[in-house]
Write a protein that holds these residues in place. Structure first.
Motif, short mmCIF file in Angstrom:
data_model
loop_
_atom_site.label_atom_id
_atom_site.label_comp_id
_atom_site.label_asym_id
_atom_site.label_seq_id
_atom_site.Cartn_x
_atom_site.Cartn_y
_atom_site.Cartn_z
N TYR A 190 0.81 -1.21 0.00
CA TYR A 190 0.00 0.00 0.00
C TYR A 190 0.84 1.26 0.00
O TYR A 190 0.52 2.24 -0.69
CB TYR A 190 -0.98 0.03 1.18
N LEU A 191 1.95 1.24 0.74
CA LEU A 191 2.77 2.44 0.86
C LEU A 191 3.83 2.52 -0.22
O LEU A 191 4.23 3.62 -0.62
CB LEU A 191 3.44 2.49 2.23
N GLY A 192 4.32 1.39 -0.69
CA GLY A 192 5.36 1.39 -1.70
C GLY A 192 6.75 1.57 -1.12
O GLY A 192 6.92 1.88 0.06
N ASP A 193 7.75 1.39 -1.97
CA ASP A 193 9.15 1.41 -1.54
C ASP A 193 9.53 2.70 -0.82
O ASP A 193 10.28 2.69 0.15
CB ASP A 193 10.08 1.25 -2.75
N ASP A 194 9.03 3.84 -1.29
CA ASP A 194 9.49 5.13 -0.78
C ASP A 194 8.98 5.46 0.62
O ASP A 194 9.64 6.20 1.36
CB ASP A 194 9.08 6.26 -1.73
N ARG A 195 7.83 4.90 0.99
CA ARG A 195 7.21 5.31 2.25
C ARG A 195 7.16 4.21 3.31
O ARG A 195 6.89 4.50 4.47
CB ARG A 195 5.77 5.78 1.99
N VAL A 196 7.41 2.96 2.94
CA VAL A 196 7.10 1.88 3.87
C VAL A 196 8.01 1.87 5.10
O VAL A 196 7.58 1.50 6.19
CB VAL A 196 7.15 0.51 3.14
N ILE A 200 6.87 0.63 8.93
CA ILE A 200 7.16 -0.68 9.53
C ILE A 200 8.59 -0.84 10.00
O ILE A 200 8.97 -1.89 10.52
CB ILE A 200 6.80 -1.83 8.55
N GLY A 201 9.42 0.20 9.81
CA GLY A 201 10.78 0.16 10.33
C GLY A 201 11.78 -0.59 9.48
O GLY A 201 12.90 -0.86 9.94
N ARG A 202 11.43 -0.94 8.27
CA ARG A 202 12.37 -1.59 7.36
C ARG A 202 11.94 -1.32 5.92
O ARG A 202 10.82 -0.90 5.67
CB ARG A 202 12.44 -3.10 7.60
N GLU A 203 12.87 -1.57 5.00
CA GLU A 203 12.56 -1.41 3.59
C GLU A 203 11.73 -2.60 3.09
O GLU A 203 11.58 -3.60 3.79
CB GLU A 203 13.87 -1.31 2.77
N THR A 204 11.20 -2.48 1.88
CA THR A 204 10.46 -3.59 1.30
C THR A 204 11.38 -4.78 1.09
O THR A 204 12.55 -4.63 0.73
CB THR A 204 9.85 -3.20 -0.07
N MET A 205 10.84 -5.98 1.31
CA MET A 205 11.63 -7.19 1.11
C MET A 205 11.92 -7.42 -0.36
O MET A 205 12.95 -7.97 -0.72
CB MET A 205 10.89 -8.40 1.70
N GLN A 206 10.98 -7.03 -1.22
CA GLN A 206 11.15 -7.18 -2.67
C GLN A 206 10.89 -5.83 -3.32
O GLN A 206 9.74 -5.47 -3.56
CB GLN A 206 10.20 -8.24 -3.22
N PRO A 207 11.92 -5.04 -3.55
CA PRO A 207 11.75 -3.70 -4.11
C PRO A 207 11.04 -3.73 -5.46
O PRO A 207 11.09 -4.72 -6.19
CB PRO A 207 13.19 -3.20 -4.26
N GLY A 208 10.39 -2.60 -5.75
CA GLY A 208 9.68 -2.48 -7.02
C GLY A 208 8.23 -2.10 -6.85
O GLY A 208 7.52 -1.85 -7.82
N THR A 247 -1.99 5.76 10.35
CA THR A 247 -1.97 7.22 10.36
C THR A 247 -1.49 7.82 9.04
O THR A 247 -2.12 8.72 8.49
CB THR A 247 -1.09 7.72 11.52
N ILE A 248 -0.37 7.32 8.50
CA ILE A 248 0.16 7.90 7.26
C ILE A 248 -0.83 7.74 6.12
O ILE A 248 -0.99 8.63 5.28
CB ILE A 248 1.53 7.27 6.90
N GLU A 249 -1.56 6.62 6.09
CA GLU A 249 -2.51 6.36 5.01
C GLU A 249 -3.80 7.15 5.17
O GLU A 249 -4.59 7.25 4.23
CB GLU A 249 -2.81 4.86 4.93
N THR A 250 -3.99 7.72 6.34
CA THR A 250 -5.12 8.60 6.59
C THR A 250 -4.74 10.05 6.30
O THR A 250 -5.43 10.75 5.56
CB THR A 250 -5.60 8.47 8.05
#
Length: 378
Positions: A190-196, A200-208, A247-250
């Motif tokens: 939902y948030l994507g690589d730039d915002r996640v 959640i305190g970490r980058e996406t496990m599978q970027p893109g 919160t960020i998605e709101t």
């Protein structure tokens, strides 16, 4: 006389469609990505085109039959929806592996599921069940055998695990490691690589993953919502939000549409606040809707300690002064727990088809969309 109005967001202000898309893509990733179960009957990409998203959504939720069933049982959280849909297929896979692995497979159900356990099941599946077929539609038939509603649906997975695999377990719950893994994977979509990472305190496990946060669909024109909420504020109503979005998605989409500024900021309650309360009071979890926490917190204000919110006496004494506006059965059940008024908007997943259900449940008001709120206040 109504004094305080608390609004849901999805299905009231913003379309739920992108949330359901993200839910379906999360299940798809957990099943077919080599990072998770790595099943072979479909291919996975972290950057699907729109036509692929439509295909995945149609398959994972069986043309939305599964989605409608889950919502009809009072589940409102997309995180819970993904957990239910994925966990059910996980149980089915372990059932297929059991004849060859015996207790080695079923012992998995006695503990927690996280990445190491999923990696082990991926290895077994590739070697022993390479042609395993996911059956999305079977979910509804299996769950329809029991009466589980709301949070009980998550626990009902334990019943299905015993029926299919012959093992008593309590691992399927909102407090499980698997639920946490599912929740974070959904946030990636939902948030994507730039915002996640901020969520959640970490980058996406599978970027893109580009995310859906900048692709929100307002249910009615934002200018008309701004006018509505400005009018309510000028008329002296206290207006707040109780949403299953973090919160960020709101804040991001409602700020972009210039909607958020009209709400009492001390009464904008999100899933982030619910998760904080669940960490503080794990025995109360799950506290997402239809649990009344988010709306009680909105009624009392964010500055009110969670200890007071969870122990607040319900139903409230002044129920006729509070109105909840939502699109789902979960919102309705939360309002009934609080003892306040409820206005259903027919702009959720079921659209106008939801009217009969809300009439059956005797909702206080039924609105074609949120703009009609003024008609019931005059």
């Amino acid at each position: 006389m109504i004094k305080t109005i608390l609004f849901d967001v999805d299905g009231v202000m913003l379309s739920e469609e992108r949330y359901f898309d993200a839910s379906a893509l999360t299940v798809w990733e957990l099943l077919y990505s080599p990072q998770y179960l790595g099943l072979k009957n479909d291919s996975f990409s972290p950057a699907p085109v729109e036509s692929e998203i439509r295909r995945v959504r149609a398959e994972v939720f069986a043309q939305d039959d599964v989605l409608n069933f889950i919502k009809s049982r009072g589940i409102n959280s997309n995180w819970d929806m993904v957990f239910l849909a994925f966990s059910y297929q996980l149980i089915r896979l372990l059932e297929v592996l059991k004849p060859q692995l015996g207790t080695e497979a079923t012992n998995m159900l006695a503990g927690q599921f996280d990445r190491p356990q999923l990696a082990q099941i991926r290895e077994w599946g590739a070697a022993l069940a390479p042609d395993f077929n996911v059956d999305y539609a079977a979910f509804t038939a299996d769950f329809a055998k029991g009466p589980a509603q709301k949070a009980e649906m998550l626990l009902y997975l334990n019943v299905i695990a015993e029926e299919r695999c012959g093992v008593k377990t309590e691992m399927f719950s909102r407090n499980s490691d698997l639920w946490q893994l599912v929740q974070k994977t959904f946030q990636e979509w939902y948030l994507g690589d730039d915002r996640v990472a901020a969520s959640i305190g970490r980058e996406t496990m599978q970027p893109g993953k580009k995310g859906f946060l900048t692709d929100e669909i307002p249910i009615v024109p934002p200018a008309e919502m701004v006018e509505l909420f400005r009018t309510l504020k000028e008329k002296g109503y206290t207006i707040g939000i109780g949403t299953g979005r973090p919160t960020i998605e709101t804040h991001v989409p409602l700020n972009d549409m210039q909607i958020l500024e009209w709400f009492d900021q001390n009464r904008v309650v999100t899933a982030s606040h619910v998760l904080e309360a669940e960490e503080e009071y794990p025995s109360y979890a799950p506290m997402s809707k239809p649990h009344p926490f988010s709306y009680v917190k909105g009624l009392l204000g964010l500055s009110t300690p969670n200890s007071e919110v969870v122990n607040f006496a319900l139903p409230i004494a002044n129920g006729e002064e509070v109105l909840i506006v939502g699109d789902s059965l979960a919102d309705f059940l939360a309002a009934r727990s609080i003892g306040c008024k409820f206005a259903a908007t027919l702009t959720g997943l079921s659209g106008q088809d939801a009217r009969a259900k809300f009439e059956e449940e005797k909702a206080d008001y039924i609105l074609n969309d949120v703009r009609e709120i003024l008609s019931i206040l005059e």
